[in-house]
Design an enzyme around this catalytic site. Structure first.
Site, PDB file in Angstrom:
ATOM      1  N   GLY A 177     -21.334   5.525   5.196  1.00  0.00           N
ATOM      2  CA  GLY A 177     -20.365   6.090   4.257  1.00  0.00           C
ATOM      3  C   GLY A 177     -20.915   6.051   2.839  1.00  0.00           C
ATOM      4  O   GLY A 177     -21.198   4.987   2.311  1.00  0.00           O
ATOM      5  N   LYS A 217       0.841  -1.192   0.000  1.00  0.00           N
ATOM      6  CA  LYS A 217       0.000   0.000   0.000  1.00  0.00           C
ATOM      7  C   LYS A 217       0.873   1.237   0.000  1.00  0.00           C
ATOM      8  O   LYS A 217       1.999   1.219   0.513  1.00  0.00           O
ATOM      9  CB  LYS A 217      -0.887   0.013   1.249  1.00  0.00           C
ATOM     10  CG  LYS A 217      -2.158   0.820   1.097  1.00  0.00           C
ATOM     11  CD  LYS A 217      -3.298  -0.039   0.591  1.00  0.00           C
ATOM     12  CE  LYS A 217      -4.584   0.737   0.462  1.00  0.00           C
ATOM     13  NZ  LYS A 217      -5.730  -0.142   0.169  1.00  0.00           N
TER      14      LYS A 217
HETATM   15  N1  PHE Z   1      -7.931   0.476  -3.160  1.00  0.00           N
HETATM   16  C1  PHE Z   1      -8.099  -0.874  -3.589  1.00  0.00           C
HETATM   17  C2  PHE Z   1      -8.395  -1.774  -2.416  1.00  0.00           C
HETATM   18  O1  PHE Z   1      -8.281  -1.401  -1.260  1.00  0.00           O
HETATM   19  C3  PHE Z   1      -6.858  -1.371  -4.210  1.00  0.00           C
HETATM   20  C4  PHE Z   1      -6.830  -1.488  -5.669  1.00  0.00           C
HETATM   21  C5  PHE Z   1      -5.625  -1.698  -6.229  1.00  0.00           C
HETATM   22  C6  PHE Z   1      -7.931  -1.453  -6.454  1.00  0.00           C
HETATM   23  C7  PHE Z   1      -5.488  -1.889  -7.563  1.00  0.00           C
HETATM   24  C8  PHE Z   1      -7.827  -1.640  -7.787  1.00  0.00           C
HETATM   25  C9  PHE Z   1      -6.605  -1.844  -8.328  1.00  0.00           C
HETATM   26  O2  PHE Z   1      -8.752  -2.904  -2.620  1.00  0.00           O
END
Ligand code: PHE
Length: 353
Positions: free
Chosen positions: A185, A72
């Site tokens: 939300g 992340k």
């Molecule tokens: N923000 C998304 C999640 O928490 C992560 C994600 C990464 C979505 C790549 C799409 C592509 O799952």
């Protein structure tokens, strides 16, 4: 225990903001996980968030049976920062350059505070980015697919209830019809979910920390409630679709729902809360499974060359996985989080590199 493969913290050369990339695991394949742009009281709080979210992505990608590990990114804005376009762009380019240094072992995507357009900016400096706008060759905003995955999980819970009640099978009628649902939300994903639930006849109550979202609730014909009151309302289903940490040990005794299924990442304030929910007879579908639709969709479209139908089918399969998980948990007399963790641990052990 420090069980991360790598954590990079950098002051963005262009923006000056602290930028954190945490890679939890690449045991199942290159790490994938979104880029969060958020304000934190201290950059160290952003680091804590990145660490928890990266681990969550390892669970999410494994639970969704993707050949990817978890990571992340967090851009930790100082409190009160308001970004103008140029500074936002600078921060995104900083992220893109940092992501590029991982040599393909980490790719990012949108998350809280970032959009498909923002991913287009990252794409100017790295290929390791999902969900750029379609006209730039990406798979676009994944919010609708994240919502579809949550919905599949939620429908699976309702189907199990109908089965248990020996209810008539009426496939043409949505299983959520007449169920009371509280959505907490109304951001990207929450709004998609709430619309679908309203359309399909759920008895919907919604809330958001932004009071102006009340107009949207009215459009849907949903009941509005204040954010503080929402978690303890009486409902069949509680849907956390805001930031994480909502499910605390203190909250559990006050809950009046039968199940919790939502897209917010890291819903449990601490791991032990899963057992407390189980003891109260409340089904918690692990957030890392319920919220896997977005990443499932993006990976299918952008890495596996899947068409729209095939990608949607894979998102929908989250419902089947949820059903299997809940049945397995019941059979073993353990809670769904425990059952899912055991499965993920097996996958990691087999896939371990
Ligand atoms: N923000 C998304 C999640 O928490 C992560 C994600 C990464 C979505 C790549 C799409 C592509 O799952």
């Amino acid at each position: 225990m420090f069980d991360y493969e790598q954590v990079q913290i950098q002051r963005g050369a262009r923006s000056g903001f602290p930028i954190i990339v945490a890679i939890h695991s690449t045991a199942l394949g290159p790490a994938v996980g979104g880029c969060r742009l958020w304000r934190y009281p201290d950059w160290r709080d952003g680091l804590t968030d990145a660490l928890r979210l990266a681990k969550g992505m390892t669970l999410k990608n494994a639970a969704a049976k993707l050949a990817h590990g978890g990571g992340k990114t967090v851009i930790a804005l100082p409190p009160g920062t308001v970004l103008d376009d140029a500074t936002r762009r600078a921060a995104l380019l900083d992220v893109g350059e940092l992501v590029e240094t991982f040599d393909g072992q980490y790719a990012t995507g949108p998350d809280v505070g970032t959009s498909s357009e923002d991913m287009g900016v990252l794409g100017e400096v790295t290929k390791q980015v999902f969900c750029r706008p379609e006209q730039l060759g990406g798979s676009g905003d994944p919010a609708a697919y994240t919502a579809a995955g949550v919905r599949a999980a939620l429908d699976a819970v309702c189907r199990l209830w109908s089965d248990a009640a020996g209810g008539e099978k009426t496939p043409e009628s949505p299983v959520v019809r007449g169920r009371s649902v509280t959505v907490i939300g109304l951001g990207h994903v929450g709004a998609h979910l709430a619309s679908g639930l309203a359309r399909d006849g759920a008895r919907l109550t919604v809330t958001d920390i932004d009071p102006s979202r009340r107009a949207f609730a009215e459009q849907l014909g949903a009941t509005w409630c204040e954010p503080e009151a929402a978690p303890t309302l009486e409902a069949d289903l509680l849907v956390p679709a805001a930031l994480g940490g909502m499910l605390t040990a203190e909250l559990v005794p006050a809950l009046c729902c039968r199940a919790i299924v939502g897209p917010a990442n890291n819903q449990l304030a601490e791991d032990g809360v899963a057992a407390l929910l189980h003891e109260r007879g409340i089904r918690w579908v692990p957030d890392y499974l319920a919220s896997a639709g977005g990443v499932t969709y993006a990976v299918a479209r952008e890495l596996h060359g899947a068409g729209l139908d095939e990608a949607q089918r894979r998102v929908h399969a989250i419902g089947t996985v949820t059903e299997e998980l809940l049945r397995t948990a019941d059979r073993l007399g353990i809670h769904p989080h425990e059952a899912a963790m055991r499965r993920v641990a097996d996958q990691l052990a087999q896939g371990g590199r």
